[in-house]
Design an enzyme around this catalytic site. Structure first.
Site, PDB file in Angstrom:
ATOM      1  N   ASP A 168      26.026  35.416  36.676  1.00 22.46           N
ATOM      2  CA  ASP A 168      26.334  36.057  37.957  1.00 22.46           C
ATOM      3  C   ASP A 168      25.027  36.172  38.719  1.00 22.46           C
ATOM      4  O   ASP A 168      24.065  36.735  38.201  1.00 22.46           O
ATOM      5  CB  ASP A 168      26.944  37.448  37.712  1.00 22.46           C
ATOM      6  CG  ASP A 168      28.192  37.337  36.859  1.00 22.46           C
ATOM      7  OD1 ASP A 168      28.328  38.100  35.895  1.00 22.46           O
ATOM      8  OD2 ASP A 168      29.016  36.456  37.149  1.00 22.46           O
ATOM      9  N   ASP A 214      40.194  37.463  40.273  1.00 24.68           N
ATOM     10  CA  ASP A 214      39.690  38.737  39.729  1.00 24.68           C
ATOM     11  C   ASP A 214      40.854  39.716  39.754  1.00 24.68           C
ATOM     12  O   ASP A 214      41.460  39.919  40.811  1.00 24.68           O
ATOM     13  CB  ASP A 214      38.532  39.273  40.584  1.00 24.68           C
ATOM     14  CG  ASP A 214      37.290  38.391  40.489  1.00 24.68           C
ATOM     15  OD1 ASP A 214      36.401  38.505  41.344  1.00 24.68           O
ATOM     16  OD2 ASP A 214      37.218  37.559  39.548  1.00 24.68           O
TER      17      ASP A 214
HETATM   18  O1  LIG Z   1      33.388  37.853  39.998  1.00 22.48           O
HETATM   19  C1  LIG Z   1      32.856  38.626  40.826  1.00 22.48           C
HETATM   20  O2  LIG Z   1      33.054  38.538  42.052  1.00 22.48           O
HETATM   21  C2  LIG Z   1      31.915  39.711  40.344  1.00 22.48           C
HETATM   22  C3  LIG Z   1      31.339  40.549  41.288  1.00 22.48           C
HETATM   23  C4  LIG Z   1      30.458  41.534  40.859  1.00 22.48           C
HETATM   24  C5  LIG Z   1      30.155  41.672  39.506  1.00 22.48           C
HETATM   25  C6  LIG Z   1      30.748  40.852  38.551  1.00 22.48           C
HETATM   26  C7  LIG Z   1      31.629  39.875  38.979  1.00 22.48           C
HETATM   27  N1  LIG Z   1      32.260  39.042  38.074  1.00 22.48           N
HETATM   28  C8  LIG Z   1      32.168  39.271  36.670  1.00 22.48           C
HETATM   29  C9  LIG Z   1      31.611  38.061  36.047  1.00 22.48           C
HETATM   30  O3  LIG Z   1      32.443  36.938  36.293  1.00 22.48           O
HETATM   31  C10 LIG Z   1      31.350  38.229  34.553  1.00 22.48           C
HETATM   32  O4  LIG Z   1      30.494  37.179  34.248  1.00 22.48           O
HETATM   33  C11 LIG Z   1      32.597  38.080  33.659  1.00 22.48           C
HETATM   34  O5  LIG Z   1      33.507  39.110  33.961  1.00 22.48           O
HETATM   35  C12 LIG Z   1      32.199  38.113  32.181  1.00 22.48           C
HETATM   36  O6  LIG Z   1      31.519  39.293  31.939  1.00 22.48           O
HETATM   37  P1  LIG Z   1      31.317  39.825  30.419  1.00 22.48           P
HETATM   38  O7  LIG Z   1      32.412  40.823  30.158  1.00 22.48           O
HETATM   39  O8  LIG Z   1      29.946  40.493  30.471  1.00 22.48           O
HETATM   40  O9  LIG Z   1      31.341  38.666  29.483  1.00 22.48           O
END
Ligand SMILES: O=C(O)c1ccccc1NC[C@H](O)[C@H](O)[C@H](O)COP(=O)(O)O
Length: 256
Positions: free
Chosen positions: A11, A130
């Site tokens: 990210d 998401d």
């Molecule tokens: O996807 C987004 O827009 C977003 C925005 C802000 C912060 C995080 C975001 N996405 C989360 C990321 O895709 C993240 O890499 C995944 O959810 C995997 O995270 P882990 O649970 O750490 O493996």
């Protein structure tokens, strides 16, 4: 069984890799080009780079990042964040990205999925969804699609939207559970299975990976085609090769 893919996700915020929990409390997790090269070296099947604060002026950052990554990795990589036009996709693919991931722009104008699939082929168009389990206005708890980095709930039910994006030509779905993101408590297996069971395109599960067993569960219970993770890789808690060896012992087909 088709080979299951292990995908580290970087990210990106202001050119750096960040990682939070439930999409908030973001902290620095290193240089994306360096991390990308390390993961490729360590046996990752693909990489995802998500510019989570994508704005127009970040577009140049993203293009420069893609060029630098393309020089340093030899596995497919996907770039997402603020992509909203054929021109955006062209620039990223020409800079070296293999696939793009669209999220908010697809919700804003679903026809964009059809246009991009027609122009570039479905194989390089991933639609990121998401999702958060919330109580809606009519008092029912449902998985609802969120956009703008998880900040904006939409009127879209996640299962219906997943079906629609496939019908419009998406090549894959990147399904991120905001509820499990960063918690290391496991993937959202029930939701992933519901979507995977109703789709004929690959589902990349994302959010919540904490142990090697979580990957076994997301492939067997969640029926995902790929497991994406950030926290456990960035903070060096799980080695990719050891994870693949563990999965092979469990009977999961992986590329070693
Ligand atoms: O996807 C987004 O827009 C977003 C925005 C802000 C912060 C995080 C975001 N996405 C989360 C990321 O895709 C993240 O890499 C995944 O959810 C995997 O995270 P882990 O649970 O750490 O493996």
């Amino acid at each position: 069984m088709l080979t299951k893919r292990i995908i580290p996700c970087l990210d990106i915020k202001d050119g750096r890799t960040v990682k939070g929990t439930n999409f908030v409390n973001l902290r620095d997790a290193g240089d994306p080009v360096e991390l990308g090269a390390i993961y490729a070296e360590q046996g990752a099947d693909e990489l995802v780079f998500l510019d989570i604060t994508a704005t127009v002026d970040n577009r140049k950052t993203l293009i420069d990042l893609v060029r630098n990554v393309a020089r340093n990795v030899n596995i497919p990589f996907t770039v997402g964040g603020g992509i909203s036009s054929i021109e955006d996709v062209s620039a990223l693919l020409n800079a070296g990205a293999d696939k793009v991931s669209i999220n908010s722009s697809a919700v804003r104008r679903p026809e964009l999925i059809n246009e991009l699939a027609l122009q570039f082929g479905s194989q390089c168009i991933i639609v990121a969804i998401d999702t958060r389990f919330i109580v809606t206005e009519n008092g029912i708890s449902e998985h609802i699609v969120h956009t703008h980095g998880g900040r904006k709930p939409t009127a879209l039910r996640t299962l219906a939207w997943a079906k629609e994006v496939e019908e419009r030509g998406a090549g894959e779905i990147l399904l991120t559970s905001m509820d499990t993101d960063g918690t290391k408590a496991g993937f959202a297996n029930e939701l992933t299975a519901a979507i995977s069971g109703n789709s004929s395109i690959p589902i990349i599960a994302s959010g919540g990976a904490g142990t090697m067993e979580h990957f076994n569960e997301v492939f067997t219970v969640g029926k995902a085609d790929a497991g994406l993770a950030a926290s456990i890789f960035h903070f060096k808690e799980i080695d990719i090769i050891e994870l693949k060896e563990y999965l092979r012992e469990k009977g999961i087909s992986v590329r070693l």
